[in-house]
Design an enzyme around this catalytic site. Structure first.
Site, short mmCIF file in Angstrom:
data_model
loop_
_atom_site.label_atom_id
_atom_site.label_comp_id
_atom_site.label_asym_id
_atom_site.label_seq_id
_atom_site.Cartn_x
_atom_site.Cartn_y
_atom_site.Cartn_z
CB CYS A 178 -0.86 -0.02 1.27
SG CYS A 178 -1.94 1.40 1.47
CG HIS A 196 -5.59 -2.37 -1.04
ND1 HIS A 196 -4.48 -2.96 -0.51
CD2 HIS A 196 -5.45 -1.04 -0.82
CE1 HIS A 196 -3.70 -2.02 0.01
NE2 HIS A 196 -4.26 -0.85 -0.17
CD GLU A 197 -6.64 1.42 -3.56
OE1 GLU A 197 -6.80 2.34 -2.73
OE2 GLU A 197 -5.53 0.89 -3.76
CG HIS A 207 -7.45 2.65 1.59
ND1 HIS A 207 -6.65 2.87 2.69
CD2 HIS A 207 -6.65 2.07 0.67
CE1 HIS A 207 -5.41 2.43 2.44
NE2 HIS A 207 -5.39 1.94 1.21
ZN ZN Z 1 -3.76 1.10 0.26
#
Ligand code: ZN
Length: 188
Positions: free
Chosen positions: A93, A137-138, A141
C-alpha cells in the site's frame, strides 16, 4: 491538480470512514485528478481519497503494465455487490512504503460505482486478478480498513512493519473472516 502528500500508516485519517459523494461536482472531479496524478507519481496500482486526507468515497485504480497504455479506472460511491472464492496473495500500500505481506481476499468481486461523469457502471473482476484485489483493497480504505487487517500471519506482518519503521498491527482492527477461512480450507 497536483501530486498530493500520501498519508502514512499511523495517521488517524486513514482509519476514519469516508462520506458518500452527493454530486460529482467540480470539486470531486478535481479530487479524482489529484488521486490519479498522485497514484502515477508513486507508481501505485490504486489510491483512495482518504490516503490524501480527503474522506470521500472515491478511489482510482490502474492495473495496466509499463508496456500498455494507461487505463485509469475511477470509482465514486463504490459498492461491492457480489463476492466469492478466496485467495491469499501478497499486498502492499502506498501508505506503507515498501512493506508487503500476505492477505486474504475474495477471488471474484462485482462492484457498482459512478464514473467521473457521474454515470453508474458495474465491473466484474475475477480469478484473484490484480484488479479484483485492488478493488477490495481500495474499497476498504473508504471504511478505514487497511490491508494489514486482513493479514494471514500477524507475527510475520509485525516483523515486516518493524523492519520498515512502521507502527505495529492494531490488534483490535484484525478482521475475523470466517467465510474466507472456510473457502481457503477447501483449497487444501
Ligand atoms: Zn492502500
Amino acid at each position: 491538480m497536483a501530486v498530493k502528500r500520501v498519508l502514512q500508516y499511523g495517521e488517524k485519517t486513514l482509519r476514519e470512514p469516508s462520506k458518500e459523494v452527493n454530486k460529482v461536482s467540480k470539486k470531486i472531479v478535481d479530487l479524482v485528478h489529484d488521486l490519479l496524478e498522485t497514484m502515477y507519481a508513486k507508481n501505485g496500482v490504486g489510491l483512495a481519497a482518504p490516503q490524501i486526507g480527503v474522506n470521500y468515497r472515491v478511489f482510482v485504480i490502474d492495473v495496466s503494465t509499463d508496456k500498455e497504455p494507461l487505463n485509469p479506472l475511477v470509482f465514486i460511491n463504490p459498492k461491492i455487490i457480489k463476492k466469492s472464492g478466496a485467495i491469499i496473495a501478497q499486498e502492499g500500500c502506498i501508505s506503507f512504503p515498501e512493506a508487503y505481506t500476505d492477505v486474504k481476499r475474495y477471488k471474484n468481486v462485482m462492484v457498482k460505482a459512478l464514473d467521473v461523469h457521474g454515470k453508474p457502471f458495474i465491473l466484474e473482476a475475477k480469478d484473484g486478478s490484480l484488479l479484483a484485489r485492488a478493488i477490495q483493497h481500495e474499497n476498504d480504505h473508504l471504511d478505514g480498513i487497511l490491508f494489514i487487517d486482513h493479514c494471514v500471519n500477524r507475527f510475520e506482518t509485525n516483523d515486516i512493519l518493524a523492519k520498515h519503521k512502521l507502527p505495529p498491527i492494531e490488534e483490535d482492527m484484525l478482521l475475523v473472516e470466517k467465510d474466507l477461512d472456510e473457502e481457503l480450507g477447501k483449497n487444501d
